[in-house]
Write a protein that holds these residues in place. Structure first.
Motif, PDB file in Angstrom:
ATOM      1  N   GLY A  10      82.765  56.364  20.082  1.00 10.99           N
ATOM      2  CA  GLY A  10      84.210  56.558  20.152  1.00 10.99           C
ATOM      3  C   GLY A  10      84.658  57.129  21.476  1.00 10.99           C
ATOM      4  O   GLY A  10      85.442  58.060  21.526  1.00 10.99           O
ATOM      5  N   GLY A  11      84.141  56.583  22.563  1.00  8.14           N
ATOM      6  CA  GLY A  11      84.445  57.150  23.869  1.00  8.14           C
ATOM      7  C   GLY A  11      83.429  58.225  24.199  1.00  8.14           C
ATOM      8  O   GLY A  11      82.287  58.169  23.742  1.00  8.14           O
ATOM      9  N   ILE A  74      90.014  58.075  17.530  1.00  9.60           N
ATOM     10  CA  ILE A  74      89.990  57.033  18.554  1.00  9.60           C
ATOM     11  C   ILE A  74      91.327  56.304  18.625  1.00  9.60           C
ATOM     12  O   ILE A  74      92.133  56.370  17.700  1.00  9.60           O
ATOM     13  CB  ILE A  74      88.879  55.985  18.299  1.00  9.60           C
ATOM     14  CG1 ILE A  74      89.118  55.258  16.967  1.00  9.60           C
ATOM     15  CG2 ILE A  74      87.506  56.615  18.380  1.00  9.60           C
ATOM     16  CD1 ILE A  74      88.283  54.008  16.765  1.00  9.60           C
ATOM     17  N   ASP A  75      91.512  55.598  19.716  1.00 14.63           N
ATOM     18  CA  ASP A  75      92.563  54.595  19.820  1.00 14.63           C
ATOM     19  C   ASP A  75      91.854  53.277  19.530  1.00 14.63           C
ATOM     20  O   ASP A  75      91.146  52.755  20.400  1.00 14.63           O
ATOM     21  CB  ASP A  75      93.171  54.586  21.215  1.00 14.63           C
ATOM     22  CG  ASP A  75      94.150  53.454  21.422  1.00 14.63           C
ATOM     23  OD1 ASP A  75      94.315  52.602  20.509  1.00 14.63           O
ATOM     24  OD2 ASP A  75      94.746  53.378  22.509  1.00 14.63           O
ATOM     25  N   SER A  78      92.182  50.136  21.994  1.00 13.73           N
ATOM     26  CA  SER A  78      91.772  50.242  23.397  1.00 13.73           C
ATOM     27  C   SER A  78      90.386  49.638  23.603  1.00 13.73           C
ATOM     28  O   SER A  78      89.440  49.979  22.898  1.00 13.73           O
ATOM     29  CB  SER A  78      91.772  51.715  23.817  1.00 13.73           C
ATOM     30  OG  SER A  78      91.438  51.835  25.174  1.00 13.73           O
ATOM     31  N   GLN A  81      87.870  51.993  26.717  1.00 10.15           N
ATOM     32  CA  GLN A  81      88.539  53.189  27.208  1.00 10.15           C
ATOM     33  C   GLN A  81      88.975  54.060  26.047  1.00 10.15           C
ATOM     34  O   GLN A  81      89.505  53.574  25.055  1.00 10.15           O
ATOM     35  CB  GLN A  81      89.779  52.826  28.039  1.00 10.15           C
ATOM     36  CG  GLN A  81      90.518  54.031  28.545  1.00 10.15           C
ATOM     37  CD  GLN A  81      91.690  53.681  29.448  1.00 10.15           C
ATOM     38  OE1 GLN A  81      91.923  52.514  29.760  1.00 10.15           O
ATOM     39  NE2 GLN A  81      92.421  54.683  29.879  1.00 10.15           N
ATOM     40  N   GLN A  82      88.734  55.352  26.197  1.00  9.37           N
ATOM     41  CA  GLN A  82      89.274  56.363  25.295  1.00  9.37           C
ATOM     42  C   GLN A  82      89.713  57.517  26.181  1.00  9.37           C
ATOM     43  O   GLN A  82      88.916  58.074  26.922  1.00  9.37           O
ATOM     44  CB  GLN A  82      88.234  56.826  24.275  1.00  9.37           C
ATOM     45  CG  GLN A  82      87.845  55.771  23.252  1.00  9.37           C
ATOM     46  CD  GLN A  82      88.984  55.390  22.329  1.00  9.37           C
ATOM     47  OE1 GLN A  82      89.602  56.229  21.688  1.00  9.37           O
ATOM     48  NE2 GLN A  82      89.274  54.096  22.263  1.00  9.37           N
ATOM     49  N   TYR A  90      82.158  53.465  27.200  1.00 12.05           N
ATOM     50  CA  TYR A  90      83.101  54.229  26.383  1.00 12.05           C
ATOM     51  C   TYR A  90      83.765  53.370  25.313  1.00 12.05           C
ATOM     52  O   TYR A  90      84.751  53.774  24.701  1.00 12.05           O
ATOM     53  CB  TYR A  90      84.168  54.881  27.262  1.00 12.05           C
ATOM     54  CG  TYR A  90      83.591  55.875  28.236  1.00 12.05           C
ATOM     55  CD1 TYR A  90      82.972  57.033  27.786  1.00 12.05           C
ATOM     56  CD2 TYR A  90      83.645  55.650  29.601  1.00 12.05           C
ATOM     57  CE1 TYR A  90      82.419  57.947  28.672  1.00 12.05           C
ATOM     58  CE2 TYR A  90      83.106  56.554  30.498  1.00 12.05           C
ATOM     59  CZ  TYR A  90      82.499  57.698  30.034  1.00 12.05           C
ATOM     60  OH  TYR A  90      81.957  58.602  30.915  1.00 12.05           O
ATOM     61  N   ARG A  91      83.218  52.185  25.059  1.00 10.63           N
ATOM     62  CA  ARG A  91      83.784  51.331  24.022  1.00 10.63           C
ATOM     63  C   ARG A  91      83.610  51.967  22.648  1.00 10.63           C
ATOM     64  O   ARG A  91      82.774  52.852  22.462  1.00 10.63           O
ATOM     65  CB  ARG A  91      83.142  49.944  24.054  1.00 10.63           C
ATOM     66  CG  ARG A  91      81.679  49.885  23.662  1.00 10.63           C
ATOM     67  CD  ARG A  91      81.141  48.469  23.922  1.00 10.63           C
ATOM     68  NE  ARG A  91      79.746  48.304  23.552  1.00 10.63           N
ATOM     69  CZ  ARG A  91      78.709  48.561  24.353  1.00 10.63           C
ATOM     70  NH1 ARG A  91      78.919  49.031  25.578  1.00 10.63           N
ATOM     71  NH2 ARG A  91      77.469  48.343  23.945  1.00 10.63           N
ATOM     72  N   THR A  92      84.407  51.507  21.710  1.00 16.99           N
ATOM     73  CA  THR A  92      84.310  52.001  20.347  1.00 16.99           C
ATOM     74  C   THR A  92      83.456  51.041  19.535  1.00 16.99           C
ATOM     75  O   THR A  92      83.525  49.824  19.710  1.00 16.99           O
ATOM     76  CB  THR A  92      85.701  52.143  19.697  1.00 16.99           C
ATOM     77  OG1 THR A  92      86.395  50.901  19.790  1.00 16.99           O
ATOM     78  CG2 THR A  92      86.507  53.245  20.373  1.00 16.99           C
ATOM     79  N   HIS A 148      88.978  63.854  24.724  1.00 18.57           N
ATOM     80  CA  HIS A 148      90.092  62.949  24.450  1.00 18.57           C
ATOM     81  C   HIS A 148      90.688  63.119  23.053  1.00 18.57           C
ATOM     82  O   HIS A 148      91.726  62.561  22.749  1.00 18.57           O
ATOM     83  CB  HIS A 148      89.663  61.493  24.650  1.00 18.57           C
ATOM     84  CG  HIS A 148      88.663  60.991  23.649  1.00 18.57           C
ATOM     85  ND1 HIS A 148      87.313  61.281  23.739  1.00 18.57           N
ATOM     86  CD2 HIS A 148      88.809  60.240  22.537  1.00 18.57           C
ATOM     87  CE1 HIS A 148      86.680  60.709  22.724  1.00 18.57           C
ATOM     88  NE2 HIS A 148      87.561  60.076  21.982  1.00 18.57           N
TER      89      HIS A 148
END
Length: 158
Positions: A10-11, A74-75, A78, A81-82, A90-92, A148
């Motif tokens: 999650g980033g 998380i977003d 996105s 990026q987080q 940094y991908r989810t 974040h």
């Protein structure tokens, strides 16, 4: 106790680990790297995602409930990026060696009305490396460092 393991990206892993270890039913967390192509922390970037190995008691929580908590931090729209952290690492994502975990994660996403916008990958775990000691429980030792995840969310279960 019935322990199971799932890997959550999650980033930046510092915040993900700090939050996930407070979630009811989670018994152990470890910062690491998922699905890279090498077995070393040294060298060039090998495609890994920063992740947290989450050991949970399936008698006290479920993959669906962990997904609910994961989506709080998380977003999900996105890509790579987080917060201010940008890059493929940094991908989810949600990873597991247990196909049922992946099915449950996919089912959680597919029930959402925004499922077509969600950038969270759900894949089998092909490789995992524990991060260096300096990254384990990092925010416990450096509580004022960047994270974040909003403070009110981070404290949900405290």
């Amino acid at each position: 106790m019935s322990e199971e393991i799932i890997y959550i990206a999650g980033g930046c892993l510092w915040g993900v680990q700090a939050f996930m270890k407070t979630v009811p039913g989670v018994v152990l967390t470890e910062a690491g790297r998922a699905n890279g192509t090498t077995n070393t922390l040294d060298g060039d970037y090998d495609g890994y995602a920063e992740c947290v190995k989450v050991t949970f008691d399936s008698n006290k929580t479920s993959v669906s409930k962990l997904m609910e908590d994961f989506f709080l931090i998380i977003d999900p729209y996105s890509l790579n990026q987080q917060g201010i952290d940008v890059g493929e690492k940094y991908r989810t994502g949600v990873y597991s060696k247990n196909p049922k975990h992946l099915e449950q994660a996919e089912a959680f996403i597919n029930k959402r009305t925004d499922k077509d916008k969600i950038m969270v990958e759900v894949q089998p775990l092909t490789n995992y490396i524990r991060s260096a000691d300096e990254h384990q429980d990092y925010l416990d030792r450096h509580p004022n460092d960047y994270c974040h995840i909003p403070h009110d969310v981070m404290r949900k279960y405290k």
